[in-house]
Design a protein around this motif. Structure first.
Motif, PDB file in Angstrom:
ATOM      1  N   ARG A  25       0.980  -1.196  -0.070  1.00  0.00           N
ATOM      2  CA  ARG A  25       0.036   0.100   0.182  1.00  0.00           C
ATOM      3  C   ARG A  25       1.017   1.207  -0.052  1.00  0.00           C
ATOM      4  NH1 ARG A  25      -3.412  -1.128   5.258  1.00  0.00           N
ATOM      5  NH2 ARG A  25      -1.326  -1.717   5.650  1.00  0.00           N
ATOM      6  N   PRO A  26       0.451   2.225  -0.569  1.00  0.00           N
ATOM      7  CA  PRO A  26       1.125   3.542  -0.603  1.00  0.00           C
ATOM      8  C   PRO A  26       1.571   3.965   0.903  1.00  0.00           C
ATOM      9  CG  PRO A  26      -0.703   3.674  -1.855  1.00  0.00           C
ATOM     10  CD  PRO A  26      -0.836   2.401  -1.243  1.00  0.00           C
ATOM     11  N   GLY A  27       2.759   4.430   1.117  1.00  0.00           N
ATOM     12  CA  GLY A  27       2.974   5.017   2.439  1.00  0.00           C
ATOM     13  C   GLY A  27       3.366   3.959   3.388  1.00  0.00           C
ATOM     14  N   THR A  28       3.758   2.530   2.794  1.00  0.00           N
ATOM     15  CA  THR A  28       4.426   1.479   3.807  1.00  0.00           C
ATOM     16  C   THR A  28       5.798   1.113   3.057  1.00  0.00           C
ATOM     17  OG1 THR A  28       3.110  -0.129   2.573  1.00  0.00           O
ATOM     18  CG2 THR A  28       2.293   0.591   4.440  1.00  0.00           C
ATOM     19  N   ARG A  29       6.681   0.679   3.930  1.00  0.00           N
ATOM     20  CA  ARG A  29       7.906   0.131   3.395  1.00  0.00           C
ATOM     21  C   ARG A  29       8.420  -1.155   4.025  1.00  0.00           C
ATOM     22  NH1 ARG A  29       9.574   5.092   6.052  1.00  0.00           N
ATOM     23  NH2 ARG A  29       9.882   5.881   3.911  1.00  0.00           N
ATOM     24  N   HIS A  30       9.040  -1.981   3.715  1.00  0.00           N
ATOM     25  CA  HIS A  30       9.441  -3.245   4.158  1.00  0.00           C
ATOM     26  C   HIS A  30      10.145  -3.084   5.392  1.00  0.00           C
ATOM     27  CE1 HIS A  30      11.529  -7.130   4.553  1.00  0.00           C
ATOM     28  NE2 HIS A  30      10.667  -7.678   3.494  1.00  0.00           N
ATOM     29  N   PRO A  31       9.879  -3.654   6.268  1.00  0.00           N
ATOM     30  CA  PRO A  31      10.702  -3.509   7.732  1.00  0.00           C
ATOM     31  C   PRO A  31      12.244  -3.530   7.397  1.00  0.00           C
ATOM     32  CG  PRO A  31       9.059  -5.088   8.003  1.00  0.00           C
ATOM     33  CD  PRO A  31       9.153  -4.821   6.561  1.00  0.00           C
ATOM     34  N   LEU A  32      12.753  -4.283   6.659  1.00  0.00           N
ATOM     35  CA  LEU A  32      14.359  -4.082   6.537  1.00  0.00           C
ATOM     36  C   LEU A  32      14.827  -2.931   5.868  1.00  0.00           C
ATOM     37  CD1 LEU A  32      14.984  -7.830   5.081  1.00  0.00           C
ATOM     38  CD2 LEU A  32      15.299  -6.987   7.464  1.00  0.00           C
ATOM     39  N   VAL A  33      13.887  -2.175   5.116  1.00  0.00           N
ATOM     40  CA  VAL A  33      14.380  -0.989   4.609  1.00  0.00           C
ATOM     41  C   VAL A  33      14.282   0.078   5.848  1.00  0.00           C
ATOM     42  CG1 VAL A  33      13.473   0.736   3.149  1.00  0.00           C
ATOM     43  CG2 VAL A  33      13.413  -1.604   2.324  1.00  0.00           C
ATOM     44  N   ALA A  34      13.104  -0.130   6.397  1.00  0.00           N
ATOM     45  CA  ALA A  34      13.143   0.847   7.715  1.00  0.00           C
ATOM     46  C   ALA A  34      14.237   0.593   8.576  1.00  0.00           C
ATOM     47  CB  ALA A  34      11.747   0.462   8.347  1.00  0.00           C
ATOM     48  N   ALA A  36      17.515  -0.352   7.872  1.00  0.00           N
ATOM     49  CA  ALA A  36      18.410  -0.125   6.983  1.00  0.00           C
ATOM     50  C   ALA A  36      18.500   1.498   7.103  1.00  0.00           C
ATOM     51  CB  ALA A  36      18.425  -0.437   5.659  1.00  0.00           C
ATOM     52  N   MET A  37      17.446   2.511   7.224  1.00  0.00           N
ATOM     53  CA  MET A  37      17.493   3.882   7.300  1.00  0.00           C
ATOM     54  C   MET A  37      17.670   4.190   8.925  1.00  0.00           C
ATOM     55  SD  MET A  37      14.069   4.297   4.929  1.00  0.00           S
ATOM     56  CE  MET A  37      13.796   6.071   5.301  1.00  0.00           C
ATOM     57  N   ALA A  38      17.235   3.451   9.786  1.00  0.00           N
ATOM     58  CA  ALA A  38      17.404   3.778  11.082  1.00  0.00           C
ATOM     59  C   ALA A  38      18.686   3.592  11.894  1.00  0.00           C
ATOM     60  CB  ALA A  38      16.158   3.101  11.995  1.00  0.00           C
ATOM     61  N   MET A  39      19.240   2.483  11.280  1.00  0.00           N
ATOM     62  CA  MET A  39      20.469   1.900  12.217  1.00  0.00           C
ATOM     63  C   MET A  39      21.822   3.112  11.946  1.00  0.00           C
ATOM     64  SD  MET A  39      19.867  -0.263  13.839  1.00  0.00           S
ATOM     65  CE  MET A  39      21.399  -0.848  14.267  1.00  0.00           C
ATOM     66  N   PRO A  40      21.896   3.666  10.653  1.00  0.00           N
ATOM     67  CA  PRO A  40      22.787   4.670  10.785  1.00  0.00           C
ATOM     68  C   PRO A  40      22.621   5.782  11.649  1.00  0.00           C
ATOM     69  CG  PRO A  40      22.642   3.936   8.512  1.00  0.00           C
ATOM     70  CD  PRO A  40      21.440   3.130   9.533  1.00  0.00           C
ATOM     71  N   LEU A  45      24.049   8.931  16.777  1.00  0.00           N
ATOM     72  CA  LEU A  45      23.343   9.490  17.912  1.00  0.00           C
ATOM     73  C   LEU A  45      23.946   8.492  18.959  1.00  0.00           C
ATOM     74  CD1 LEU A  45      19.529   9.699  17.205  1.00  0.00           C
ATOM     75  CD2 LEU A  45      21.140  11.759  17.317  1.00  0.00           C
ATOM     76  N   ALA A  46      24.266   7.400  19.072  1.00  0.00           N
ATOM     77  CA  ALA A  46      24.992   6.603  20.090  1.00  0.00           C
ATOM     78  C   ALA A  46      26.492   7.220  20.204  1.00  0.00           C
ATOM     79  CB  ALA A  46      24.938   5.337  19.836  1.00  0.00           C
ATOM     80  N   VAL A  47      27.226   7.517  19.140  1.00  0.00           N
ATOM     81  CA  VAL A  47      28.601   7.916  19.135  1.00  0.00           C
ATOM     82  C   VAL A  47      28.490   9.375  19.521  1.00  0.00           C
ATOM     83  CG1 VAL A  47      30.513   8.538  17.748  1.00  0.00           C
ATOM     84  CG2 VAL A  47      29.283   6.281  17.488  1.00  0.00           C
ATOM     85  N   ALA A  48      27.752  10.175  19.039  1.00  0.00           N
ATOM     86  CA  ALA A  48      27.652  11.725  19.355  1.00  0.00           C
ATOM     87  C   ALA A  48      27.359  11.767  20.903  1.00  0.00           C
ATOM     88  CB  ALA A  48      26.653  12.295  18.551  1.00  0.00           C
TER      89      ALA A  48
END
Length: 68
Positions: A25-34, A36-40, A45-48
Motif C-alpha cells: 500500500r502507498p506509504g508503507t515500506r518493508h521492515p528491513l528498509v526501515a 537500514a534507514m534507522a541504524m546509521p 546518535l550513540a557515538v555523538a
C-alpha cells in the motif's frame, strides 16, 4: 460532499488494486528498509552522545541470554 465521496471511492479502489496485485500500500515500506534507514542514525546518535558503551553492554547481555 460529492467531491469527498468520489475521493473516498478512488482511494478505496487504489488500495484494493495494490493488495490484489501483491504490491504494498502507498506509504508503507518493508521492515528491513526501515531498519537500514534507522541504524546509521542510531549509531551516529550513540557515538555523538556517548551511549556507545551502553549499546555494547546491552548487546552482550542479549547475546548471553540467547546463548543459554
Amino acid at each position: 460532499m460529492a467531491d469527498t465521496v468520489a475521493r473516498t471511492v478512488r482511494g478505496a479502489r487504489g488500495r484494493e488494486g495494490a493488495d490484489t496485485f501483491g504490491g504494498q500500500r502507498p506509504g508503507t515500506r518493508h521492515p528491513l528498509v526501515a531498519v537500514a534507514m534507522a541504524m546509521p542514525v542510531a549509531a551516529l546518535l550513540a557515538v555523538a552522545f556517548g551511549g556507545w558503551e551502553a549499546v555494547v553492554i546491552q548487546a552482550s547481555s542479549v547475546a548471553e541470554v540467547l546463548g543459554r
